[in-house]
Design a protein around this motif. Structure first.
Motif, PDB file in Angstrom:
ATOM      1  N   LYS A 211     -58.040   2.763   8.680  1.00 31.59           N
ATOM      2  CA  LYS A 211     -58.868   2.279   7.564  1.00 31.59           C
ATOM      3  C   LYS A 211     -59.443   3.456   6.786  1.00 31.59           C
ATOM      4  O   LYS A 211     -59.472   3.448   5.543  1.00 31.59           O
ATOM      5  CB  LYS A 211     -59.986   1.393   8.107  1.00 31.59           C
TER       6      LYS A 211
ATOM      7  N   VAL B  47     -52.155  -4.471   7.597  1.00 31.10           N
ATOM      8  CA  VAL B  47     -50.933  -5.281   7.594  1.00 31.10           C
ATOM      9  C   VAL B  47     -49.718  -4.391   7.843  1.00 31.10           C
ATOM     10  O   VAL B  47     -48.781  -4.769   8.564  1.00 31.10           O
ATOM     11  CB  VAL B  47     -50.782  -6.041   6.262  1.00 31.10           C
TER      12      VAL B  47
ATOM     13  N   VAL C 144     -55.157   3.014   4.817  1.00 28.06           N
ATOM     14  CA  VAL C 144     -53.931   2.309   5.195  1.00 28.06           C
ATOM     15  C   VAL C 144     -54.240   0.844   5.457  1.00 28.06           C
ATOM     16  O   VAL C 144     -55.185   0.515   6.193  1.00 28.06           O
ATOM     17  CB  VAL C 144     -53.293   2.943   6.453  1.00 28.06           C
ATOM     18  N   SER C 145     -53.437  -0.040   4.896  1.00 25.65           N
ATOM     19  CA  SER C 145     -53.609  -1.472   5.118  1.00 25.65           C
ATOM     20  C   SER C 145     -53.271  -1.820   6.566  1.00 25.65           C
ATOM     21  O   SER C 145     -52.232  -1.393   7.089  1.00 25.65           O
ATOM     22  CB  SER C 145     -52.701  -2.267   4.176  1.00 25.65           C
TER      23      SER C 145
ATOM     24  N   ASP D  32     -43.341   3.726   3.768  1.00 21.39           N
ATOM     25  CA  ASP D  32     -44.741   3.409   4.098  1.00 21.39           C
ATOM     26  C   ASP D  32     -44.898   3.178   5.600  1.00 21.39           C
ATOM     27  O   ASP D  32     -45.897   3.597   6.210  1.00 21.39           O
ATOM     28  CB  ASP D  32     -45.204   2.164   3.336  1.00 21.39           C
TER      29      ASP D  32
END
Length: 641
Positions: free
Chosen positions: A185, A192, A189-190, A115
């Motif tokens: 965004k 974080v 995708v996060s 990821d």
């Protein structure tokens, strides 16, 4: 860990000729295929691939191994990564030795890292699109202008410059606070995840994140497999207030100039001292040239690549480390250090000697013209000028000794400065464990120091230099500098005899490696008794490494034989000589007889030497016994019993 059965199936299912053929053009020759070695530059093919045994060997650079080794060497993967890549290629299911819980944990960790790689890849795409193409940012002209200033014309769609920009994924980070954040965004995708790799920074007040890199020319940092793991951003001239207002952005207020370079912080996928900028892009060229060029900056790497000098890499905002040296050693044995000629570059060159040594690299250093870095030199004077500088590179310790004892700078130094330089040279010599190299460097230092007096150095200073150099090359009682005569001299006939014994022994071992089935022949087994030393150990390992149908398992065999015989054995496994077992048997037995006679000749020579030593002592009984032994040896050599 990957189960041994999986590893065996991967080796069995992988077509080594097909795998290597994707990198090397191979031609069949007898039982093997040959081609130009991918690991060093050569004009005549010496790289052999044996599909029956699944092994390759280069008779030039001595690289050898299985399909797994080939992937590790070419792609820079570790063992587990290479096995997984080949398993996916050949359709082999990976079986782990871990428990179910451990497998779940490992898979979760692998997915988490994947990821992070994916987020970094998306960021690189965003920066690339922001610099060129239909999605280019209005202020990308600042990044393009910086490239143009460096002689990197971005208007050409193809060519070496375009290739280099694409290979290094050069892009532009827009000046807004949330350009990348909004892009990620939209990709779902996060933030974080992006924060974990240092792309976004959590706001100090309130909630949300902002972009770490703003209004910078961006370089993607990749690992040796080509995965984006970090970024390096170079500052650009500030946009005008009007340009910022037209984009709805707040003009920057006067303050401190931004740092020239901003690099990603370390993350779960990036440790700066473990990677080298440009190694993925340079790895094939480094292998072909047999050496790497180590420069200081990202632009140096990019600029040289764009001008056809492609075996160039750089540390990542840190001093050259032992881990980086060991990583580089996987691709070439030699590195030429080409740091800037300023004080910082000289200091970095001095510091690089330790990691280069600990990493097993043969290091050289080149001197750039005053006030020029590699980028400026190749840009203003062309690639040939840089190649000329590289040709004049000296062995690293010679370079450092010369740097310390430069005539002008040495004589201009204070007394304390001169003493510090003398001690630095003495320390360089003291670091040498090889007595021959230590003496060679001392001779070089002596020659340079003797010239100091011409430049005005006082005789007392010169004597101090000589004393320090003598102390640096003095060995203690346990390590005498004089090499014993017995270790360095040997009668010619005896030296030739040893060489003959080795050659004939290898011939016998080679026949056995070509056709291990000969181990079932009692006469062959009896003949093998004549072998001794490392050759005998290797012959014994043949039977231990046999699989089904008397097929030798190459990597298992090579792992159990002495290092002194590994290169020969790997070469013979990759390129057998004898087509049939009958021919191999005949040659093996013939050479076993020759080896037996050579051994008797050596024994006779030793007996004669002992007779010469004993004769003056008047030991009649000992002399008679030696004479009887000499007669016995002569009869044995003639086959008279």
């Amino acid at each position: 860990m990957i189960h041994a059965d999986t590893i065996a199936r991967v080796k069995e299912r992988t077509d080594l000729v097909s795998l290597v053929g994707e990198t090397v053009r191979l031609t069949r020759r007898g039982r093997s295929f040959v081609g130009l070695c991918p690991f060093h530059k050569e004009k005549s093919p010496s790289f052999h691939v044996n599909p029956e045994r699944g092994i390759f060997h280069c008779f030039g650079c001595k690289e050898s191994g299985t399909a797994i080794d080939f992937v590790m060497k070419v792609e820079g993967m570790n063992f587990a990564e290479a096995v997984r890549a080949l398993a996916e290629r050949s359709g082999v299911e990976i079986i782990e030795t871990a428990t179910e819980a451990e497998r779940r944990e490992a898979n979760a960790a692998r997915r988490a890292r994947d990821d992070l790689y994916a987020v970094s890849h998306l960021a690189a795409t965003f920066f690339e699109q922001s610099m060129r193409g239909p999605s280019a940012h209005p202020l990308a002209s600042y990044a393009l202008a910086e490239l143009a200033r460096r002689g990197l014309d971005t208007h050409e769609a193809t060519g070496p410059v375009a290739d280099a920009l694409q290979a290094f994924r050069v892009g532009y980070a827009p000046p807004g606070w949330d350009g990348l954040a909004n892009f990620l965004k939209r990709q779902g995708v996060s933030p974080v995840l992006a924060e974990k790799v240092g792309l976004l920074v959590a706001r100090g007040t309130g909630t949300g994140f902002y972009d770490r890199f703003r209004h910078r020319l961006m370089f993607a940092v990749t690992d040796v497999q080509g995965r984006v793991i970090a970024f390096s951003g170079r500052s650009l001239p500030e946009p005008t207030p009007d340009e910022m207002r037209r984009l709805g952005l707040q003009p920057s207020t006067a303050g401190e100039s931004p740092a020239k370079y901003m690099n990603s912080p370390e993350s779960p996928i990036y440790t700066k001292g473990e990677h080298l900028f440009g190694l993925h892009q340079a790895r094939h060229s480094i292998r072909q040239d047999g050496q790497a060029i180590l420069v200081e900056g990202n632009f140096d790497v990019l600029s040289l690549h764009a001008r056809g000098i492609c075996n160039v890499i750089a540390p990542l905002g840190t001093a050259f480390t032992t881990t980086q040296a060991k990583l580089l050693k996987r691709f070439a044995p030699t590195v030429t250090i080409l740091f800037d000629g300023d004080a910082a570059g000289r200091k970095a060159t001095w510091a690089a000697r330790i990691p280069a040594h600990e990493g097993g690299l043969e290091a050289r250093a080149a001197t750039l013209p005053a006030k020029l870095d590699p980028d400026e030199l190749v840009r203003t004077k062309g690639p040939d000028a840089l190649k000329s500088v590289l040709k004049s590179a000296k062995e690293l310790y010679e370079h450092l000794i010369e740097d310390a004892l430069q005539n002008d700078s040495f004589n201009d130094a204070t007394t304390d400065g001169k003493l510090a330089r003398m001690r630095a040279v003495a320390n360089l010599l003291g670091e040498q464990k090889d007595p021959v190299k230590r003496l060679m460097l001392k001779t070089y230092a002596d020659r340079l120091s003797s010239k100091l007096i011409v430049g005005g150095t006082a005789p007392a200073d010169l004597r101090q230099v000589e004393q320090l150099l003598e102390q640096a090359t003095r060995y203690d009682a346990e390590q005498p500098i004089e090499l014993r005569a017995a270790e360095t001299t040997m009668p010619g006939h005896r030296a030739r005899s040893r060489a003959q014994v080795q050659d004939v022994g290898e011939y016998i071992l080679g026949a056995l490696l070509d056709h291990p089935v000969l181990l079932d022949d009692p006469e062959v087994m009896e003949a093998l008794d004549v072998l001794d030393g490392d050759i005998a150990l290797a012959a014994g390992a043949v039977r231990q490494s046999l699989g089904t149908e008397t097929q030798l398992i190459p990597d298992e065999f090579l792992a159990h034989i002495p290092a002194s015989i590994q290169a020969f054995a790997a070469g013979r496994l990759a390129s057998p000589v004898f087509e049939t077992a009958d021919v191999a048997r005949e040659e093996l037995l013939k050479n076993a007889g020759k080896l037996r006679r050579l051994s008797l000749s050596r024994e006779k020579a030793a007996t004669v030497d002992e007779l010469q030593r004993v004769a003056p002592l008047g030991d009649v009984e000992r002399e008679a016994a030696l004479l009887r032994e000499a007669v016995r040896q002569a009869k044995a050599k003639l086959g008279l019993g």
